[in-house]
Each structure stands twice: as structure tokens, then as C-alpha cells.
Write a protein that holds these residues in place. Structure first.
Motif, PDB file in Angstrom:
ATOM      1  N   PRO A 239       3.032   0.612  18.564  1.00  0.00           N
ATOM      2  CA  PRO A 239       3.054  -0.301  17.406  1.00  0.00           C
ATOM      3  C   PRO A 239       2.876   0.395  16.059  1.00  0.00           C
ATOM      4  O   PRO A 239       3.363  -0.102  15.035  1.00  0.00           O
ATOM      5  N   HIS A 240       2.195   1.544  16.048  1.00  0.00           N
ATOM      6  CA  HIS A 240       1.870   2.161  14.767  1.00  0.00           C
ATOM      7  C   HIS A 240       2.442   3.562  14.589  1.00  0.00           C
ATOM      8  O   HIS A 240       2.495   4.053  13.461  1.00  0.00           O
ATOM      9  N   THR A 241       2.831   4.204  15.658  1.00  0.00           N
ATOM     10  CA  THR A 241       3.273   5.594  15.572  1.00  0.00           C
ATOM     11  C   THR A 241       4.498   5.829  16.445  1.00  0.00           C
ATOM     12  O   THR A 241       4.846   5.009  17.298  1.00  0.00           O
ATOM     13  N   VAL A 328     -10.146  11.137   5.897  1.00  0.00           N
ATOM     14  CA  VAL A 328      -8.704  11.380   5.754  1.00  0.00           C
ATOM     15  C   VAL A 328      -8.075  11.672   7.112  1.00  0.00           C
ATOM     16  O   VAL A 328      -7.017  11.150   7.462  1.00  0.00           O
ATOM     17  N   HIS A 329      -8.736  12.508   7.893  1.00  0.00           N
ATOM     18  CA  HIS A 329      -8.206  12.850   9.228  1.00  0.00           C
ATOM     19  C   HIS A 329      -8.162  11.616  10.127  1.00  0.00           C
ATOM     20  O   HIS A 329      -7.179  11.395  10.847  1.00  0.00           O
ATOM     21  N   LEU A 330      -9.189  10.786  10.061  1.00  0.00           N
ATOM     22  CA  LEU A 330      -9.239   9.585  10.891  1.00  0.00           C
ATOM     23  C   LEU A 330      -8.144   8.600  10.482  1.00  0.00           C
ATOM     24  O   LEU A 330      -7.509   7.960  11.340  1.00  0.00           O
ATOM     25  N   VAL A 331      -7.906   8.474   9.188  1.00  0.00           N
ATOM     26  CA  VAL A 331      -6.847   7.582   8.699  1.00  0.00           C
ATOM     27  C   VAL A 331      -5.486   8.038   9.221  1.00  0.00           C
ATOM     28  O   VAL A 331      -4.660   7.227   9.663  1.00  0.00           O
ATOM     29  N   ALA A 332      -5.234   9.349   9.180  1.00  0.00           N
ATOM     30  CA  ALA A 332      -3.966   9.883   9.687  1.00  0.00           C
ATOM     31  C   ALA A 332      -3.840   9.631  11.188  1.00  0.00           C
ATOM     32  O   ALA A 332      -2.766   9.271  11.685  1.00  0.00           O
ATOM     33  N   GLN A 333      -4.933   9.807  11.915  1.00  0.00           N
ATOM     34  CA  GLN A 333      -4.926   9.529  13.356  1.00  0.00           C
ATOM     35  C   GLN A 333      -4.597   8.061  13.638  1.00  0.00           C
ATOM     36  O   GLN A 333      -3.946   7.748  14.642  1.00  0.00           O
ATOM     37  N   THR A 389     -13.820   4.981  15.540  1.00  0.00           N
ATOM     38  CA  THR A 389     -12.653   5.677  16.080  1.00  0.00           C
ATOM     39  C   THR A 389     -11.409   5.280  15.291  1.00  0.00           C
ATOM     40  O   THR A 389     -11.460   4.384  14.432  1.00  0.00           O
ATOM     41  N   ALA A 390     -10.298   5.932  15.594  1.00  0.00           N
ATOM     42  CA  ALA A 390      -9.038   5.580  14.932  1.00  0.00           C
ATOM     43  C   ALA A 390      -8.665   4.126  15.219  1.00  0.00           C
ATOM     44  O   ALA A 390      -8.184   3.409  14.333  1.00  0.00           O
ATOM     45  N   GLU A 391      -8.909   3.677  16.447  1.00  0.00           N
ATOM     46  CA  GLU A 391      -8.608   2.296  16.804  1.00  0.00           C
ATOM     47  C   GLU A 391      -9.518   1.330  16.046  1.00  0.00           C
ATOM     48  O   GLU A 391      -9.074   0.275  15.564  1.00  0.00           O
ATOM     49  N   LEU A 396     -10.248  -2.442  11.238  1.00  0.00           N
ATOM     50  CA  LEU A 396     -10.963  -2.697   9.991  1.00  0.00           C
ATOM     51  C   LEU A 396     -10.008  -2.786   8.803  1.00  0.00           C
ATOM     52  O   LEU A 396     -10.185  -3.618   7.903  1.00  0.00           O
ATOM     53  N   ILE A 397      -8.983  -1.938   8.798  1.00  0.00           N
ATOM     54  CA  ILE A 397      -8.022  -1.950   7.691  1.00  0.00           C
ATOM     55  C   ILE A 397      -7.230  -3.249   7.694  1.00  0.00           C
ATOM     56  O   ILE A 397      -7.008  -3.869   6.643  1.00  0.00           O
ATOM     57  N   HIS A 398      -6.804  -3.693   8.865  1.00  0.00           N
ATOM     58  CA  HIS A 398      -6.083  -4.967   8.927  1.00  0.00           C
ATOM     59  C   HIS A 398      -7.009  -6.127   8.555  1.00  0.00           C
ATOM     60  O   HIS A 398      -6.588  -7.098   7.921  1.00  0.00           O
ATOM     61  N   GLN A 399      -8.281  -6.028   8.917  1.00  0.00           N
ATOM     62  CA  GLN A 399      -9.261  -7.047   8.515  1.00  0.00           C
ATOM     63  C   GLN A 399      -9.396  -7.079   6.992  1.00  0.00           C
ATOM     64  O   GLN A 399      -9.448  -8.163   6.380  1.00  0.00           O
ATOM     65  N   ALA A 400      -9.437  -5.908   6.377  1.00  0.00           N
ATOM     66  CA  ALA A 400      -9.568  -5.834   4.919  1.00  0.00           C
ATOM     67  C   ALA A 400      -8.357  -6.452   4.226  1.00  0.00           C
ATOM     68  O   ALA A 400      -8.482  -7.129   3.205  1.00  0.00           O
ATOM     69  N   LEU A 401      -7.170  -6.223   4.786  1.00  0.00           N
ATOM     70  CA  LEU A 401      -5.956  -6.762   4.178  1.00  0.00           C
ATOM     71  C   LEU A 401      -5.890  -8.282   4.263  1.00  0.00           C
ATOM     72  O   LEU A 401      -5.299  -8.944   3.407  1.00  0.00           O
ATOM     73  N   GLN A 402      -6.485  -8.839   5.305  1.00  0.00           N
ATOM     74  CA  GLN A 402      -6.425 -10.282   5.515  1.00  0.00           C
ATOM     75  C   GLN A 402      -7.530 -11.026   4.784  1.00  0.00           C
ATOM     76  O   GLN A 402      -7.506 -12.252   4.715  1.00  0.00           O
ATOM     77  N   ASN A 403      -8.516 -10.315   4.221  1.00  0.00           N
ATOM     78  CA  ASN A 403      -9.655 -10.956   3.577  1.00  0.00           C
ATOM     79  C   ASN A 403      -9.317 -11.298   2.132  1.00  0.00           C
ATOM     80  O   ASN A 403      -8.935 -10.424   1.361  1.00  0.00           O
ATOM     81  N   PRO A 404      -9.474 -12.564   1.721  1.00  0.00           N
ATOM     82  CA  PRO A 404      -9.092 -12.977   0.361  1.00  0.00           C
ATOM     83  C   PRO A 404     -10.199 -12.833  -0.673  1.00  0.00           C
ATOM     84  O   PRO A 404     -10.189 -13.533  -1.674  1.00  0.00           O
ATOM     85  N   VAL A 405     -11.187 -11.920  -0.449  1.00  0.00           N
ATOM     86  CA  VAL A 405     -12.293 -11.801  -1.396  1.00  0.00           C
ATOM     87  C   VAL A 405     -11.772 -11.452  -2.788  1.00  0.00           C
ATOM     88  O   VAL A 405     -10.908 -10.592  -2.947  1.00  0.00           O
ATOM     89  N   GLU A 406     -12.295 -12.131  -3.789  1.00  0.00           N
ATOM     90  CA  GLU A 406     -11.870 -11.863  -5.173  1.00  0.00           C
ATOM     91  C   GLU A 406     -12.414 -10.523  -5.615  1.00  0.00           C
ATOM     92  O   GLU A 406     -13.564 -10.190  -5.387  1.00  0.00           O
TER      93      GLU A 406
END
Length: 475
Positions: A239-241, A328-333, A389-391, A396-406
Motif C-alpha cells: 500500500p505504501h511502497t 528522518v530515518h523512521l519516516v523514510a522507512q 515503529t515505522a508502522e 499516527l501520520i494518517h491520524q494527524a491528517l484526519q484531525n480537524p484541530v484548528e
């Protein structure tokens, strides 16, 4: 030629290499060679302090270099050097001989026809590199600086040339695709299978479109493997790589000459084509691993690249260098595109910031790096720690994108005490050497602080930087 020191400023080198990585990501989706060249010359002037920079590309007739991008002191592309025959002038010789030329005493070089021009404009450093993909010359990159080039910059410039070569090669290959029925009508997996001929090839997962530079790199890997007796190749979509794995004979040149004890192989490749490919993969946030297997008779290759057509971009801003590099390394992973600045990303994509610094809480969704000190600031929508972990990070990144915090607009980054000192001396008209002597630091460190200050002040040159520093009350 001028003399270059053998000692490198490691912090400066790491910082500048990260900027090269951001440039690579910003041009990865670009299909116009002229736009790619312009982005690179602008970066050399704005981010690396060159007086001016130019790129010539070899025309289809293979005998003339055409000036396609010029930034800094000269921005026109239609002057006396708009077209340079192969072998003529220094630029043409660099292309013809495929050998870089470096000098920190430009006015004293015998080939310089107008030495007074160099003296009048205080141009001291010159670096010219051929842009070569495999056996093909694509063009020449030339940069000029008021003052000498530091060894750190020359290391970075070599990497940048590899980066722009990969991008230009991909753009030119894509531009010629309509004339190549095979590339136009077949999927990437079919193209790879055709390149491999009789070598076994397997596709795993559902195939989908990839960014042009990603697909081009994968084709380059297979084209090179096909020339060194590839035994097996597998392309896997997740799905991602996207992964490409292959087996080749030991004598293929795939295994580097230097090996680490644990079996992960790095160092200098016997076949330089693999070094260029590895660099391109890493610049796009991927990984390139090689190991020797089957009693050291076979080389095993694994290439991982982000598979998103319009990727999520993750901006990392951590206070401690070790924490920053680890994230940075974890984000790339995790398969995301990563940046540590405000640079563009080439194609539109959602953006998330990961930080442990309250000064960087702004309009972007934030994943907070919790190191067990203090409470989590307001406005943070997800929290990670050293055990993530990378997973975990992907979720967490997808959670951040879906959060509508002002969120509030980004604050202006703060100039450090040392940066304020450097900018104050710069405002007084002091040159880099005088600033270095006054603060008991090296000239390369002075330029490092100036470049950081210009980035924070969003200034294109030193004059704008001093103006902004005064206007904002820093000096």
C-alpha cells in the motif's frame, strides 16, 4: 588549481546533504528538463551561496551544449555562451572529457580570457561538473563563488550533480516515450520483464502508477542488472511502497569493495552505475541494500521506494541532531517523503510536521516527539516516542491528517545567539574571514550560520537577510 583542505565540517556536510535530498524530492515529479535545471541553479544561489550557477544540456545533434538555466549574477540564457560546441571553451571540454574542473583561483587560470572580469566581480571559486548518465553525456553544471569553495560544498556539489543527472535522465526518457511504443503502451512490470529477457521475473501485488522518477530508477536498476547476468527479479507493490528484489552473479560488480562486519554492504561499487542508482534511491526517501548470499557466490539486491503518486510529505524539526536523524530515518522507512525545511515538494501532497520543539507548532498537523520531559503542548494531534515503529508512525501520520484541530500560522523561526552575532557583524560590513576571526570560528561555520539565518528570515541573499534581521529586531 586552488588547494582544498582534506578536513570536513561534519555538521555542515550533513546539513547541506539534507538540502540536496529536499531538492531531489522537489524535482522528482518534474518532467521539464529546463524547469529541473532552473530549480537546481536557483538552489545553488539561494541555498548554497554561489554568485551564479548555470546548466547546459546537450542538444539532440550531440555536438552542441545549450544553456537552459542561469541564476544569480546572470539570469539570461541567450548570451555569448548560449550555445557551446563540444570541446570548445572550458564547458565544452568538461562535457567532452567527462572530467570535472575545480579552481579556487579563477583569475589566475590560463583558460580564463577575461581575468579582469573575475577580479572586478570578486569571483574566486569555479566548479564545473559533467552530467553523465551511464555512457551518455547529458550536459554540464557550472557554479561560481565570490571566495573559495569549501571542501564540504564540493562534496555536496558532486552529490547534487548525481541528483540532477538522475532527474534529467528520467525527464528525457519520459519525453521520448511517445516515440517508443513499448514504453507508451506497456505497464512497468511488462517493461521490466522485456528488459530481463529470459531471466525469471515475478510481480506481487496490484500494480499502479508511480512517479516518473521512481519508475525510471526501477528501470535503471533492471537495465543494469540485465547486463550483469541477473538470475531472478521480483517487483512487489504494497500500500505504501514498491520493492524490487533481485539475484545476480557475484562477479556482477553489485557488491561494493568494502564490507561491514554484519553483512550489510556499503562502500565503493566496482560498477559505478550501482552507486549512482543507490544515490537516487536514497534521495527519494528509499533504501538500497546489497548482501552476499549462497556461500558468497550470489549478490542479493533489495530496493525500496515510496509508491504514492502524490505522496504525503513529512517535515521533521527536532532540536537534537540524533533525534532528528532518527525520526528522518523512521519516516523514510514508513514510506513517506521527508523534508526538514520549507522547500517545495515538486507535486502537491498532504503535509504533516513531526517535532519536539514548541516553536514549530503552526498551521500543519503535528505529531509530537515525546521524550518523557514535560507535557504535550496544546494543538498536537498525535504523539510518538522512541519505541514507535515505522508502522506506528504511519498510523499516527494518517491520524494527524484526519484531525480537524484548528491551528495557528507558523511563527517565524528564532535566530540563535550565534546567528544573531554573525548577522550583526555582517550588517557592519564585515567579510566572512573577519567574522570568523572575531568569533573564533571557521569561515565555513560563518557561512553555515549565514545560510541558516537566510533560510529562517526567508531571504534570497545576504542583503535581504540583513534587512530582514534589522526589520524584525534581531540586530
Amino acid at each position: 588549481m586552488g588547494q582544498f583542505s582534506s578536513f570536513l565540517d561534519a555538521a555542515r556536510l550533513v546539513h547541506d546533504l539534507q538540502q540536496v535530498k529536499e531538492i531531489a524530492q522537489s524535482i522528482s515529479g518534474q518532467l521539464d528538463p529546463t524547469q529541473i535545471a532552473h530549480r537546481v541553479t536557483e538552489s545553488l544561489v539561494q541555498q548554497f551561496g554561489c554568485a551564479f550557477a548555470r546548466i547546459w544540456l546537450l542538444e539532440p545533434n550531440q555536438v552542441t551544449l545549450r544553456l537552459v538555466a542561469s541564476s544569480g549574477l546572470y539570469t539570461h540564457t541567450n548570451g555569448s555562451f548560449a550555445r557551446v560546441p563540444m570541446g570548445a571553451y572550458k564547458v565544452g571540454k568538461i562535457a567532452q572529457n567527462r572530467v570535472p574542473f575545480l579552481s579556487n583561483q579563477l583569475s589566475e587560470e590560463a583558460w580564463v580570457k577575461d581575468r579582469q572580469w573575475a577580479l572586478d566581480n570578486h569571483i574566486q571559486g569555479f566548479a564545473g561538473y559533467p552530467l553523465v548518465a551511464g555512457e551518455r553525456v547529458l550536459g554540464v553544471l557550472a557554479s561560481f563563488r565570490r571566495g573559495p569553495f569549501e571542501p564540504e560544498f564540493l562534496e555536496v556539489l558532486q552529490v547534487l550533480c548525481m541528483t540532477v543527472t538522475v532527474a534529467l535522465d528520467a525527464a528525457q526518457a519520459t519525453a521520448s516515450a511517445p516515440r517508443d511504443a513499448g514504453l507508451q503502451t506497456t505497464s512497468l512490470s511488462d517493461q521490466l520483464a522485456q528488459l530481463l529477457g529470459d531471466s525469471p521475473f515475478t510481480l506481487v501485488g496490484t500494480e499502479r502508477p508511480l512517479r516518473p522518477m521512481v519508475a525510471h530508477l526501477l528501470r535503471q536498476v533492471v537495465e543494469t542488472l540485465n547486463q550483469v547476468n541477473c538470475r531472478y527479479c521480483r517487483l512487489t507493490y504494497t500500500p505504501h511502497t514498491v520493492y524490487l528484489e533481485a539475484l545476480a552473479d557475484e562477479e556482477s560488480g553489485l557488491i561494493p569493495e568494502e564490507e561491514e562486519r554484519r553483512g550489510h554492504l556499503h562502500g565503493r561499487f566496482r560498477d559505478s552505475r550501482f552507486a549512482d542508482i543507490r544515490h537516487g534511491v536514497i534521495c527519494l526517501g528509499g533504501s538500497f541494500e546489497v548482501r552476499s548470499v549462497v556461500q558468497r557466490q550470489t549478490s542479493q539486491l533489495s530496493v525500496m521506494l515510496p509508491a504514492a503518486q502524490y505522496p504525503i510529505v513529512v517535515q521533521v524539526q527536532c532540536r537534537q541532531p540524533l533525534t532528528h536523524q532518527g525520526v528522518v530515518h523512521l519516516v523514510a522507512q514508513a514510506g513517506f517523503w521527508v523534508t526538514d525545511g520549507e522547500a517545495g515538494t515538486g507535486e502537491a501532497g498532504a503535509m504533516v510536521r513531526i517535532t519536539d520543539d514548541p516553536a514549530w507548532l503552526g498551521h500543519l498537523p503535528v505529531v509530537w516527539v515525546n521524550q518523557g520531559k514535560g507535557s504535550v503542548p496544546a494543538g498536537v494531534v498525535a504523539v510518538m516516542d522512541v519505541r514507535s515503529t515505522a508502522e506506528d508512525l504511519r498510523a499516527l501520520i494518517h491520524q494527524a491528517l484526519q484531525n480537524p484541530v484548528e491551528r495557528h500560522p507558523d511563527p517565524a523561526p528564532l535566530l540563535s545567539e550565534r546567528e544573531q552575532q554573525v548577522m550583526a557583524l555582517l550588517a557592519d560590513g564585515q567579510r566572512d574571514r573577519a567574522i570568523a576571526q572575531a568569533l573564533f570560528i571557521s569561515e565555513s561555520t560563518v557561512r553555515f550560520h549565514i545560510n541558516n539565518s537566510l533560510a529562517k528570515l526567508k531571504a534570497k541573499n545576504r542583503y535581504q537577510g540583513v534587512y530582514q534581521a534589522v526589520a524584525q529586531g534581531w540586530i
